[in-house]
Scaffold this active site. Structure first.
Site, PDB file in Angstrom:
ATOM      1  N   ARG A   1      11.444 137.248 -27.883  1.00 11.29           N
ATOM      2  CA  ARG A   1      10.368 137.683 -26.990  1.00 11.29           C
ATOM      3  C   ARG A   1       9.560 136.754 -26.433  1.00 11.29           C
ATOM      4  O   ARG A   1       9.068 135.834 -27.118  1.00 11.29           O
ATOM      5  CB  ARG A   1       9.858 138.730 -28.182  1.00 11.29           C
ATOM      6  CG  ARG A   1       8.724 139.650 -26.961  1.00 11.29           C
ATOM      7  CD  ARG A   1       9.438 140.661 -26.099  1.00 11.29           C
ATOM      8  NE  ARG A   1       8.104 141.626 -25.740  1.00 11.29           N
ATOM      9  CZ  ARG A   1       8.762 142.427 -24.710  1.00 11.29           C
ATOM     10  NH1 ARG A   1       9.722 142.216 -24.064  1.00 11.29           N
ATOM     11  NH2 ARG A   1       7.863 143.363 -24.142  1.00 11.29           N
TER      12      ARG A   1
ATOM     13  N   THR B   1      14.955 143.930 -15.727  1.00 11.40           N
ATOM     14  CA  THR B   1      15.789 143.947 -16.809  1.00 11.40           C
ATOM     15  C   THR B   1      17.287 144.004 -16.775  1.00 11.40           C
ATOM     16  O   THR B   1      17.612 144.820 -15.810  1.00 11.40           O
ATOM     17  CB  THR B   1      15.152 144.690 -18.026  1.00 11.40           C
ATOM     18  OG1 THR B   1      13.835 144.316 -18.203  1.00 11.40           O
ATOM     19  CG2 THR B   1      15.687 144.634 -19.558  1.00 11.40           C
TER      20      THR B   1
ATOM     21  N   GLU C   1      10.680 141.202 -17.269  1.00 14.51           N
ATOM     22  CA  GLU C   1       9.866 142.242 -17.194  1.00 14.51           C
ATOM     23  C   GLU C   1      10.060 142.850 -15.517  1.00 14.51           C
ATOM     24  O   GLU C   1      10.960 143.488 -15.357  1.00 14.51           O
ATOM     25  CB  GLU C   1       8.430 141.954 -17.390  1.00 14.51           C
ATOM     26  CG  GLU C   1       7.413 142.886 -17.979  1.00 14.51           C
ATOM     27  CD  GLU C   1       7.562 144.393 -17.173  1.00 14.51           C
ATOM     28  OE1 GLU C   1       8.365 145.196 -17.873  1.00 14.51           O
ATOM     29  OE2 GLU C   1       6.846 144.577 -16.381  1.00 14.51           O
TER      30      GLU C   1
ATOM     31  N   GLU D   1       6.019 139.126 -18.728  1.00 15.58           N
ATOM     32  CA  GLU D   1       5.981 139.930 -20.003  1.00 15.58           C
ATOM     33  C   GLU D   1       4.673 140.275 -20.753  1.00 15.58           C
ATOM     34  O   GLU D   1       4.619 141.242 -21.241  1.00 15.58           O
ATOM     35  CB  GLU D   1       6.851 139.465 -20.981  1.00 15.58           C
ATOM     36  CG  GLU D   1       7.984 140.460 -21.629  1.00 15.58           C
ATOM     37  CD  GLU D   1       9.006 141.093 -20.888  1.00 15.58           C
ATOM     38  OE1 GLU D   1       8.973 142.019 -20.965  1.00 15.58           O
ATOM     39  OE2 GLU D   1       9.583 139.936 -20.000  1.00 15.58           O
TER      40      GLU D   1
ATOM     41  N   SER E   1       7.580 145.859 -26.903  1.00 14.66           N
ATOM     42  CA  SER E   1       8.797 146.180 -25.718  1.00 14.66           C
ATOM     43  C   SER E   1       9.293 147.516 -25.933  1.00 14.66           C
ATOM     44  O   SER E   1       9.095 148.435 -26.914  1.00 14.66           O
ATOM     45  CB  SER E   1       9.763 145.160 -26.015  1.00 14.66           C
ATOM     46  OG  SER E   1      11.109 145.160 -25.328  1.00 14.66           O
ATOM     47  N   SER E   2      10.326 147.885 -25.093  1.00 12.57           N
ATOM     48  CA  SER E   2      10.931 149.431 -25.029  1.00 12.57           C
ATOM     49  C   SER E   2      12.396 149.028 -25.184  1.00 12.57           C
ATOM     50  O   SER E   2      13.310 149.888 -25.461  1.00 12.57           O
ATOM     51  CB  SER E   2      10.585 150.089 -23.985  1.00 12.57           C
ATOM     52  OG  SER E   2       9.429 150.466 -23.831  1.00 12.57           O
TER      53      SER E   2
ATOM     54  N   GLY F   1      14.960 149.490 -17.951  1.00  9.41           N
ATOM     55  CA  GLY F   1      14.318 150.767 -17.437  1.00  9.41           C
ATOM     56  C   GLY F   1      12.877 150.834 -18.071  1.00  9.41           C
ATOM     57  O   GLY F   1      12.339 152.071 -17.848  1.00  9.41           O
ATOM     58  N   GLY F   2      12.416 149.837 -18.505  1.00  6.71           N
ATOM     59  CA  GLY F   2      10.774 149.941 -18.863  1.00  6.71           C
ATOM     60  C   GLY F   2      10.937 151.053 -20.147  1.00  6.71           C
ATOM     61  O   GLY F   2      12.037 150.986 -21.009  1.00  6.71           O
TER      62      GLY F   2
HETATM   63  N1  GLU Z   1       9.380 144.673 -20.338  1.00  6.67           N
HETATM   64  C1  GLU Z   1       9.950 145.596 -20.477  1.00  6.67           C
HETATM   65  C2  GLU Z   1      10.224 145.904 -22.167  1.00  6.67           C
HETATM   66  O1  GLU Z   1      10.346 144.741 -22.816  1.00  6.67           O
HETATM   67  C3  GLU Z   1      11.284 145.620 -19.979  1.00  6.67           C
HETATM   68  C4  GLU Z   1      11.174 145.851 -18.607  1.00  6.67           C
HETATM   69  C5  GLU Z   1      12.302 146.804 -18.084  1.00  6.67           C
HETATM   70  O2  GLU Z   1      13.521 147.072 -18.756  1.00  6.67           O
HETATM   71  O3  GLU Z   1      12.440 147.233 -16.927  1.00  6.67           O
HETATM   72  O4  GLU Z   1      10.251 146.827 -22.713  1.00  6.67           O
END
Ligand code: GLU
Length: 596
Positions: A113, A407, A427, A451, A478-479, A501-502
């Protein structure tokens, strides 16, 4: 030794022999996809090994490495290097990643990360007492975290790789030098992005004089990236974290014309990938292994699924092949409760203590039973509150919702049954919109992440600190949810999956796990199912994919619903009962699976 520029003039056919490396890469002729949007995919069978990635050229690089006798770790490095070239909007050298690796005995979680530079503080995204506008923060030097992907790759290769490090760069270097056909998705991402055009290097490289992006199918070479990759192949990650490349990254960040950041050479040189224990959660006949904090992914997914397992079903989960309104209601309510805990508790574990001293308190069955009991017939709307896992009192403030995008996910199973699940990111699409040429003065290069906008912008709420606030050297929450599944009784690997997908990664992955375990779906049909997402307030359902009756029934239960594109990028590889593999790639993106 010819100068950097001279080497570019050498005939391209000589390039691979010139490297003198062992891996004989055959450049595939993969034409770009003709369509974007939703495209049916068949699912792919393989006898013993398979690789799934978001772009056919990247998948092919991993496939060729596996065919040449490389293992899953070798393959993922080759795939990542190609993705950084052909899918630069999503991941690359300038970003970070989480990699789960099963070596046949154990699962390890490699945390690459991005970290906050040493010189930042909780006010990084504040100005005159107010949080910056989100896009102002994104397209800036302030959002750039110290990249971690390459150190991660080097660390996991040193521990588990089998082919020589330099061989793994041959596909990406060859494609960067000889060029690749621009895909529909890259073209559209460029066309839709105004902020990227403000970066001179990116504008010169990806757009013509009228600001039109490079066309679908046109050949794009990336000489700067090829030169950087060649140095990394020869010298290891030091060629990136020190010297010209590091200097250029620092220069781009601190000289950002509008909002400079504070990264130093020391931040880069001292970056280290961390090996963590994964969290493996029993889930009926499976053990689901995922990433611990700083990712909130696994804990939140398994909270949702754990609550659902304790719910009497309101109605059959599927109605005409689509998730029913009753099941969706329960899924969305469980999501609201799980996100309330996530937003309150989860952050970098080197800065924030787990509730009750251990993250497993958040997954304890009796705790989830209590949480599950809060789900009723009517939606709780935005009133979900965090619980008290481990029965402790803490005084965090919940982090308000912030958008996340971009991502890419890679899943691999090799011929020895070892497996990788890696989610990799810069990100947002094109990250901070800052391009580094690594000091080569050649066209192209790589994008730097944004990020740090995954941190809470406001360090406190009502006088209480937010767990995920900015602190020096901290990793933003993060997700990302790279996931490996094992049979609970035998311990055998069952599958590997994940998605971009955030924050919606959590819903995409949770629903896919349900479909795979309980609804008799395979690794393709499970990914095709339409999505529904809530981060705790309104509900987004995937545009045009749910019957009106389902949406109406959800509205009747009090959900505030809107339709939108929900562009997951799921990849999954599952082991079937006969020992063979079946892989799927998300119909919403360009990914494919290859294997033998
Ligand atoms: N920055 C997001 C995360 O680490 C990921 C972004 C994404 O999946 O679009 O959770």
């Amino acid at each position: 030794m010819p100068s950097k520029r001279m080497r570019w003039l050498l005939p391209s056919l000589l390039i691979v022999p010139l490297y003198g490396w062992g891996f004989d890469y055959a450049m595939p002729s993969i034409s770009p996809e003709s369509e974007s949007g939703y495209e049916e995919k068949p699912g792919w069978s393989a006898d013993s090994f398979a690789v799934a990635a978001a772009n056919p050229l990247a998948t092919d690089a991993g496939y060729q490495i596996l065919k040449a006798g490389g293992n899953a770790v070798d393959a993922v490095i080759a795939v990542q290097m190609v993705l950084g070239l052909v899918e630069p909007q999503s991941s690359g050298l300038g970003g970070g990643a989480f990699l789960l690796y099963y070596d046949g005995d154990d699962v390890r979680a490699y945390d690459g990360r991005e970290t906050a530079p040493a010189a930042v503080d909780g006010g990084l995204f504040m100005q005159d007492g107010e949080p910056l506008a989100f896009m102002d923060a994104v397209a800036s030097g302030r959002s750039v975290g110290v990249p971690g992907t390459l150190r991660l790759m080097e660390k996991v290769h040193a521990a588990h790789g089998s082919l020589p490090w330099e061989d793994l760069f041959v596909p990406a270097m060859t494609l960067a030098e000889e060029g690749f056909a621009v895909s529909e998705r890259l073209h559209l991402s460029l066309a839709n992005d105004d902020a990227l055009r403000n970066n001179e290097r990116a504008r010169d490289f990806y757009y013509d004089a009228e600001g039109e992006p490079i066309a679908v199918g046109e050949t794009l070479k990336n000489p700067a990236l090829a030169a950087i990759l060649k140095r990394i192949a020869e010298e290891g990650s030091a060629a990136f974290y020190q010297g010209d490349v590091a200097q250029d990254i620092v220069d781009q960040v601190v000289q950002h014309p509008a909002r400079p950041g504070a990264m130093t050479l020391d931040d880069l040189e001292s970056y280290d990938a961390i090996i963590r224990d994964p969290i493996c959660t029993p889930w009926q006949q499976w053990d689901v292994c995922g990433f611990p904090p700083p990712s909130s992914g696994h804990i939140t997914i398994m909270q949702i699924l754990g609550m659902l397992d304790q719910q009497p079903l309101l109605e059959a989960p599927l109605d005409d092949g689509v998730t029913s309104s009753g099941w969706l209601h329960q899924f969305l309510e469980a999501s609201r409760l799980a996100f309330a805990d996530r937003n309150y508790y989860i952050a970098d574990p080197d800065f924030v203590e787990a509730p009750g001293g251990d993250w497993s308190t958040m997954l304890a069955p009796d705790y989830l039973a209590k949480r599950s009991a809060l789900i009723g017939q009517e939606s709780m709307g935005d009133n979900a509150e965090h619980g008290r896992p481990g029965d402790i009192e803490t005084s965090w403030a919940a982090q308000p919702t912030q958008p996340e995008y971009g991502t890419s996910h890679i899943s691999i199973v090799d011929a020895e049954g070892r497996s990788v699940a890696m989610t990799t990111t810069i990100e947002q699409a094109f990250g901070s919109r800052i391009m580094s040429d690594g000091g080569t003065d050649l066209p192209g290069g790589f994008l730097l992440n944004n990020e740090l906008t995954d941190f809470a912008f406001e360090p406190e709420q009502n006088g209480e600190p937010v767990a995920n606030r900015v602190e020096p050297g901290k990793r933003p929450r993060s997700s990302m949810s790279p996931t490996l599944i094992f049979d609970h009784d035998s311990g055998e690997l069952v599958g590997s999956l994940g998605s971009p997908g955030g924050a919606a990664i959590i819903h995409y992955t949770a629903r896919t796990l349900m479909a795979l375990r309980d609804w008799g779906m395979n690794a393709q049909t499970a990914l095709n199912l339409p999505h529904a997402v809530t981060l705790g307030d309104d509900v987004w359902v995937e545009k045009g994919r749910f019957p009106d009756a389902t949406i109406d029934a959800l509205r009747e239960r009090g959900h505030d619903i809107s339709e939108r594109e929900l562009t997951s990028g799921l990849q999954a590889i599952m082991r079937l009962e006969d020992g063979t593999l079946f892989g799927g790639a998300d119909p919403r993106r360009e990914g494919v699976v290859m294997g033998d």
